[in-house]
Design a protein around this motif. Structure first.
Motif, PDB file in Angstrom:
ATOM      1  N   LYS A 162       2.523  14.323   0.858  1.00 16.10           N
ATOM      2  CA  LYS A 162       1.137  14.358   0.413  1.00 16.10           C
ATOM      3  C   LYS A 162       0.768  13.159  -0.458  1.00 16.10           C
ATOM      4  N   HIS A 163       1.744  12.599  -1.172  1.00 15.93           N
ATOM      5  CA  HIS A 163       1.422  11.445  -2.015  1.00 15.93           C
ATOM      6  C   HIS A 163       1.197  10.179  -1.188  1.00 15.93           C
ATOM      7  N   GLU A 164       1.407  10.280   0.127  1.00 14.96           N
ATOM      8  CA  GLU A 164       1.166   9.151   1.034  1.00 14.96           C
ATOM      9  C   GLU A 164      -0.120   9.312   1.836  1.00 14.96           C
ATOM     10  N   ILE A 165      -0.981  10.266   1.408  1.00 13.59           N
ATOM     11  CA  ILE A 165      -2.231  10.546   2.118  1.00 13.59           C
ATOM     12  C   ILE A 165      -3.400  10.315   1.168  1.00 13.59           C
ATOM     13  N   LEU A 166      -4.422   9.611   1.649  1.00 16.02           N
ATOM     14  CA  LEU A 166      -5.654   9.398   0.886  1.00 16.02           C
ATOM     15  C   LEU A 166      -6.828   9.941   1.686  1.00 16.02           C
ATOM     16  N   MET A 167      -7.667  10.755   1.036  1.00 16.07           N
ATOM     17  CA  MET A 167      -8.895  11.269   1.648  1.00 16.07           C
ATOM     18  C   MET A 167     -10.082  10.504   1.090  1.00 16.07           C
ATOM     19  N   VAL A 168     -10.918   9.946   1.980  1.00 13.52           N
ATOM     20  CA  VAL A 168     -12.088   9.163   1.580  1.00 13.52           C
ATOM     21  C   VAL A 168     -13.342   9.873   2.063  1.00 13.52           C
ATOM     22  N   GLY A 169     -14.301  10.068   1.158  1.00 12.98           N
ATOM     23  CA  GLY A 169     -15.540  10.713   1.571  1.00 12.98           C
ATOM     24  C   GLY A 169     -16.663  10.525   0.589  1.00 12.98           C
ATOM     25  N   ASP A 170     -17.883  10.793   1.057  1.00 13.04           N
ATOM     26  CA  ASP A 170     -19.068  10.596   0.217  1.00 13.04           C
ATOM     27  C   ASP A 170     -19.513  11.867  -0.485  1.00 13.04           C
ATOM     28  N   ASN A 171     -18.998  13.003  -0.071  1.00 17.55           N
ATOM     29  CA  ASN A 171     -19.431  14.279  -0.639  1.00 17.55           C
ATOM     30  C   ASN A 171     -18.398  14.771  -1.651  1.00 17.55           C
ATOM     31  N   MET A 215       0.845  -1.200   0.000  1.00 19.37           N
ATOM     32  CA  MET A 215       0.000   0.000   0.000  1.00 19.37           C
ATOM     33  C   MET A 215       0.878   1.248   0.000  1.00 19.37           C
ATOM     34  N   GLN A 216       0.541   2.203  -0.873  1.00 16.32           N
ATOM     35  CA  GLN A 216       1.373   3.399  -0.982  1.00 16.32           C
ATOM     36  C   GLN A 216       1.057   4.432   0.083  1.00 16.32           C
ATOM     37  N   TYR A 217      -0.063   4.280   0.798  1.00 13.74           N
ATOM     38  CA  TYR A 217      -0.495   5.315   1.734  1.00 13.74           C
ATOM     39  C   TYR A 217      -0.051   4.998   3.161  1.00 13.74           C
ATOM     40  N   LYS A 218       0.399   6.061   3.842  1.00 14.35           N
ATOM     41  CA  LYS A 218       0.736   5.952   5.250  1.00 14.35           C
ATOM     42  C   LYS A 218      -0.331   6.581   6.136  1.00 14.35           C
ATOM     43  N   TRP A 219      -1.177   7.421   5.529  1.00  9.86           N
ATOM     44  CA  TRP A 219      -2.306   8.037   6.221  1.00  9.86           C
ATOM     45  C   TRP A 219      -3.554   7.880   5.368  1.00  9.86           C
ATOM     46  N   ILE A 220      -4.666   7.502   5.980  1.00  9.43           N
ATOM     47  CA  ILE A 220      -5.951   7.520   5.312  1.00  9.43           C
ATOM     48  C   ILE A 220      -6.904   8.355   6.164  1.00  9.43           C
ATOM     49  N   LEU A 221      -7.425   9.399   5.548  1.00  7.04           N
ATOM     50  CA  LEU A 221      -8.336  10.324   6.217  1.00  7.04           C
ATOM     51  C   LEU A 221      -9.761  10.052   5.749  1.00  7.04           C
ATOM     52  N   PHE A 222     -10.680  10.029   6.675  1.00  6.38           N
ATOM     53  CA  PHE A 222     -12.075   9.757   6.363  1.00  6.38           C
ATOM     54  C   PHE A 222     -12.949  10.941   6.734  1.00  6.38           C
ATOM     55  N   ASP A 223     -13.957  11.192   5.920  1.00  2.58           N
ATOM     56  CA  ASP A 223     -15.106  11.950   6.375  1.00  2.58           C
ATOM     57  C   ASP A 223     -15.835  11.054   7.378  1.00  2.58           C
ATOM     58  N   ALA A 224     -16.746  11.627   8.164  1.00  2.00           N
ATOM     59  CA  ALA A 224     -17.459  10.826   9.166  1.00  2.00           C
ATOM     60  C   ALA A 224     -18.861  10.443   8.697  1.00  2.00           C
ATOM     61  N   ASP A 225     -19.738  11.437   8.566  1.00  2.76           N
ATOM     62  CA  ASP A 225     -21.138  11.162   8.271  1.00  2.76           C
ATOM     63  C   ASP A 225     -21.334  10.646   6.854  1.00  2.76           C
ATOM     64  N   GLU A 226     -22.014   9.515   6.752  1.00  2.00           N
ATOM     65  CA  GLU A 226     -22.294   8.830   5.491  1.00  2.00           C
ATOM     66  C   GLU A 226     -21.033   8.366   4.757  1.00  2.00           C
ATOM     67  N   THR A 227     -19.918   8.330   5.467  1.00  2.00           N
ATOM     68  CA  THR A 227     -18.705   7.679   4.971  1.00  2.00           C
ATOM     69  C   THR A 227     -18.353   6.506   5.882  1.00  2.00           C
ATOM     70  N   LYS A 248      -1.818   4.962   9.538  1.00  2.00           N
ATOM     71  CA  LYS A 248      -2.437   5.875  10.486  1.00  2.00           C
ATOM     72  C   LYS A 248      -3.762   6.354   9.899  1.00  2.00           C
ATOM     73  N   LEU A 249      -4.760   6.458  10.770  1.00  2.00           N
ATOM     74  CA  LEU A 249      -6.098   6.836  10.353  1.00  2.00           C
ATOM     75  C   LEU A 249      -6.490   8.172  10.973  1.00  2.00           C
ATOM     76  N   GLY A 250      -7.262   8.939  10.219  1.00  2.00           N
ATOM     77  CA  GLY A 250      -7.743  10.217  10.721  1.00  2.00           C
ATOM     78  C   GLY A 250      -9.146  10.498  10.230  1.00  2.00           C
ATOM     79  N   ILE A 251      -9.795  11.440  10.870  1.00  2.00           N
ATOM     80  CA  ILE A 251     -11.108  11.929  10.453  1.00  2.00           C
ATOM     81  C   ILE A 251     -11.009  13.428  10.238  1.00  2.00           C
ATOM     82  N   ILE A 252     -11.553  13.895   9.120  1.00  2.00           N
ATOM     83  CA  ILE A 252     -11.749  15.332   8.886  1.00  2.00           C
ATOM     84  C   ILE A 252     -13.232  15.525   8.620  1.00  2.00           C
ATOM     85  N   THR A 253     -13.910  16.217   9.515  1.00  2.00           N
ATOM     86  CA  THR A 253     -15.354  16.338   9.413  1.00  2.00           C
ATOM     87  C   THR A 253     -15.820  17.773   9.563  1.00  2.00           C
TER      88      THR A 253
END
Length: 224
Positions: free
Chosen positions: A168-177, A1-13, A112-117
């Motif tokens: 930055k190339h090691e960070i993925l942002m996941v979200g529904d919006n 896996m190329q990512y060291k951080w994955i950031l998630f939205d919270a609601d509906e993600t 490492k996991l994070g949330i940005i909401t």
């Protein structure tokens, strides 16, 4: 896996956000039966306020106060009291989206996991404790605390500081919006994954690095 951080939205993600059921529960605690028609009227006020909040035109407190003003007057309580009651009800009915817990469990020991909401602090803290996730996320970035909402680059810059500035190339942002999550990630210069459950066409000018229909599909993508 190329990512060291994955950031998630919270609601509906990661979590279901059923505002109607939350409002029904909250109003039932005040002895009021809340109808679908009343929810429709509420959303006519609430939805434009969220757009204004994301665009930086109003503050989180203004959003919270304006949307509940008529009900606060009817119940003879403050708008902040009714907003807190709503967030408490939302925490009480919180459930994972399908595949969310499995995804988090498969990732938490590898990245490492994070949330940005853009949600509110009171709900996030109660919900993470209730769902047993307090130790899962290395970063919890809440727009209400930062004073900047997605898709503004500033909330991501704040997050990167909390994350000790990974590449930055090691960070993925996941979200529904696509607007707040995907455009926000694009503005910040990181890879993005759009959780597009409904198969909605991509809005013009928004180009996610990946697109998935389920969190199980994302799990498979990140484990291939």
């Amino acid at each position: 896996m190329q990512y060291k951080w994955i950031l998630f939205d919270a609601d509906e993600t990661l979590f279901h956000f059923d505002a109607y059921q939350g409002l029904k529960l909250m109003f039932s605690r005040f002895g009021i039966t809340f109808s679908k028609q009343q929810f429709t009227e509420y959303q006519k006020v609430n939805k434009p306020l969220w757009v204004d909040y994301q665009d930086g035109k109003i503050t989180s407190k203004e959003l919270q106060n304006i949307r509940f003003q008529p009900w606060a007057e009817q119940l003879c309580i403050t708008t902040q009291e009714i907003n807190s009651a709503f967030l408490s009800a939302m925490a009480d009915i919180c459930t994972f989206l399908p595949g969310a817990l499995e995804l988090l469990n498969s990732l938490k020991d590898r990245v490492k996991l994070g949330i940005i909401t853009n949600g509110f602090t009171e709900l996030q803290n109660i919900r993470l404790e209730k769902m047993g996730l307090l130790d899962t996320f290395s970063a919890l970035i809440i727009s209400e605390q930062v004073g900047i909402a997605k898709p503004h680059k500033g909330i991501f810059d704040f997050a990167f500081t909390q994350m000790d500035h990974p590449n930055k190339h090691e960070i993925l942002m996941v979200g529904d919006n696509p607007h707040s999550d995907i455009l926000g990630g694009m503005n910040a210069g990181i890879h993005t994954c759009w959780l597009n459950v409904q198969g909605t066409p991509l809005p013009e000018g928004i180009d996610p690095s990946y697109q998935v229909a389920t969190l199980d599909e994302l799990n498979a993508l990140l484990n291939c």
